[in-house]
Design a protein around this motif. Sequence first.
Motif, mmCIF file in Angstrom:
data_model
loop_
_atom_site.group_PDB
_atom_site.id
_atom_site.type_symbol
_atom_site.label_atom_id
_atom_site.label_comp_id
_atom_site.label_asym_id
_atom_site.label_seq_id
_atom_site.Cartn_x
_atom_site.Cartn_y
_atom_site.Cartn_z
ATOM 1 N N GLU A 174 20.117 -25.024 -25.178
ATOM 2 C CA GLU A 174 20.329 -25.120 -23.736
ATOM 3 C C GLU A 174 19.337 -24.242 -22.976
ATOM 4 O O GLU A 174 18.887 -24.594 -21.878
ATOM 5 C CB GLU A 174 21.762 -24.726 -23.390
ATOM 6 N N CYS A 208 22.104 -28.009 -27.783
ATOM 7 C CA CYS A 208 22.970 -27.024 -28.420
ATOM 8 C C CYS A 208 23.373 -26.005 -27.349
ATOM 9 O O CYS A 208 22.530 -25.238 -26.870
ATOM 10 C CB CYS A 208 22.221 -26.339 -29.556
ATOM 11 N N PRO A 209 24.620 -25.985 -26.913
ATOM 12 C CA PRO A 209 25.022 -25.105 -25.808
ATOM 13 C C PRO A 209 24.918 -23.626 -26.173
ATOM 14 O O PRO A 209 25.195 -23.223 -27.302
ATOM 15 C CB PRO A 209 26.480 -25.512 -25.542
ATOM 16 N N THR A 210 24.534 -22.829 -25.203
ATOM 17 C CA THR A 210 24.411 -21.383 -25.419
ATOM 18 C C THR A 210 25.742 -20.775 -25.834
ATOM 19 O O THR A 210 25.782 -19.813 -26.617
ATOM 20 C CB THR A 210 23.911 -20.699 -24.134
ATOM 21 N N SER A 211 26.837 -21.350 -25.350
ATOM 22 C CA SER A 211 28.178 -20.827 -25.660
ATOM 23 C C SER A 211 28.523 -20.939 -27.137
ATOM 24 O O SER A 211 29.455 -20.290 -27.612
ATOM 25 C CB SER A 211 29.226 -21.589 -24.837
ATOM 26 N N LEU A 268 26.169 -30.655 -28.560
ATOM 27 C CA LEU A 268 26.775 -31.666 -27.702
ATOM 28 C C LEU A 268 26.344 -33.050 -28.175
ATOM 29 O O LEU A 268 25.240 -33.223 -28.709
ATOM 30 C CB LEU A 268 26.324 -31.464 -26.255
ATOM 31 N N SER A 273 24.997 -34.535 -23.826
ATOM 32 C CA SER A 273 23.697 -33.918 -23.572
ATOM 33 C C SER A 273 23.013 -34.585 -22.381
ATOM 34 O O SER A 273 22.393 -33.906 -21.546
ATOM 35 C CB SER A 273 22.805 -34.049 -24.818
ATOM 36 N N LEU A 276 24.555 -33.217 -19.289
ATOM 37 C CA LEU A 276 24.099 -31.856 -19.021
ATOM 38 C C LEU A 276 22.686 -31.861 -18.448
ATOM 39 O O LEU A 276 22.379 -31.077 -17.535
ATOM 40 C CB LEU A 276 24.138 -31.026 -20.305
#
Length: 285
Positions: A174, A208-211, A268, A273, A276
Motif C-alpha cells: 500500500e 498488500c495493506p499496511t495494516s 486484498l 485492490s 483502494l
Amino acid sequence: MSFTGSPRVLKRRIASELTRMRLELGWSQAHVAHLMSSSEGRIANLEGQRNLPKPEFLEKLLRIYGHADETEHYLSLLEEAKGNKAAWENIDLTAEPVGLDDYLGLERGASKIEGYESRLVPGLLQTHDYARDVIRGRQRSDSNLDQKIELRTRRQEILTRSEQPVRSWMIVEEQVLDRPVGSSETMRAQLEHLMELGKLDNVQLQVCPTSLGSHPALTAPFTIFHVPIPNDPGLVSVETRIKTIWFDDQAEVDQHVEILNHLRTLALSPEQSHALLGTKRKEYQ
C-alpha cells in the motif's frame, strides 16, 4: 538494470528467444529442422537448454527466422553463455542503461511474470511520466533520459499485444500508492493506469495493506519469470542499485513461488485492490 546471473541464465535466454521466434512464425520444431537440414532432436535440445548452438548454426537459424540483423548480438550472448563468470563482471556499469535490452528480451519471451514490490510501482506497470520521475530520482543528470523512458515504457506492449500477451500477477505494498512520485497529476494518472491494467484478463494486481504488518515477503522485492520451455522452473530476479541478481535453481524458484502464493491469500483481493486504487486516486485531485 543489468541482465545476468550465470551462464545458465544466458543459455536459457538464448533458448527462450529462439523458441519465441519460432512460435511467432507458427512453425513446428520438425519444420525448422527440415529448413535447417538438421534433426528435430537438435532443435528440441537447443530450445530445451540441453545444448548451446554452434555459431554457424545460430547464424543460419537467425536468417531463417528473419532476425539476421540481430546476429552479432546473439553471437555475443553465445560467447557469454560459454563463460564461467557472471556477465556483469565484464560490464561497464557507467554506461546506462546497462543490459536493459537483454532484460526486455527475457520479458518478451516470458509466458508469465509475477512478483512483489514494496518501493515503487513495478517498471512493467509504470506510466511515461511516473517512469520519468523515477529515473530522474536515480541519476544526477538527464543523460539519455528519453531513451531510458522509452525502453521502460515500451515493456508494457507485452501485456496488450494481440498474440499471446504475457500474463502478469503483481502484488504491491500500500505504501507504493502513498509514495508521491512526481506531481499530483502524475500520481493520479499512474493510479488510473493501474486500474485500467487490472481490467485486462491477463493482468492481476493486488495491494498488500499496511495494516497487515509483517509477512514472508518483506525481505526484498522480487520478480518471477516463467518461460515457455517445457519443465523449466523459471527465474527469479532481485534488483539492486548496480545489478540484478538472478536465481535459477528449482529450489530457489520454488521458495519464491511459495512466498508469493502465501502473500496472495494475505493481500486484498483484485476487486478490493481496485477499489483502494480508486480511493487513493481521489487523494491526488
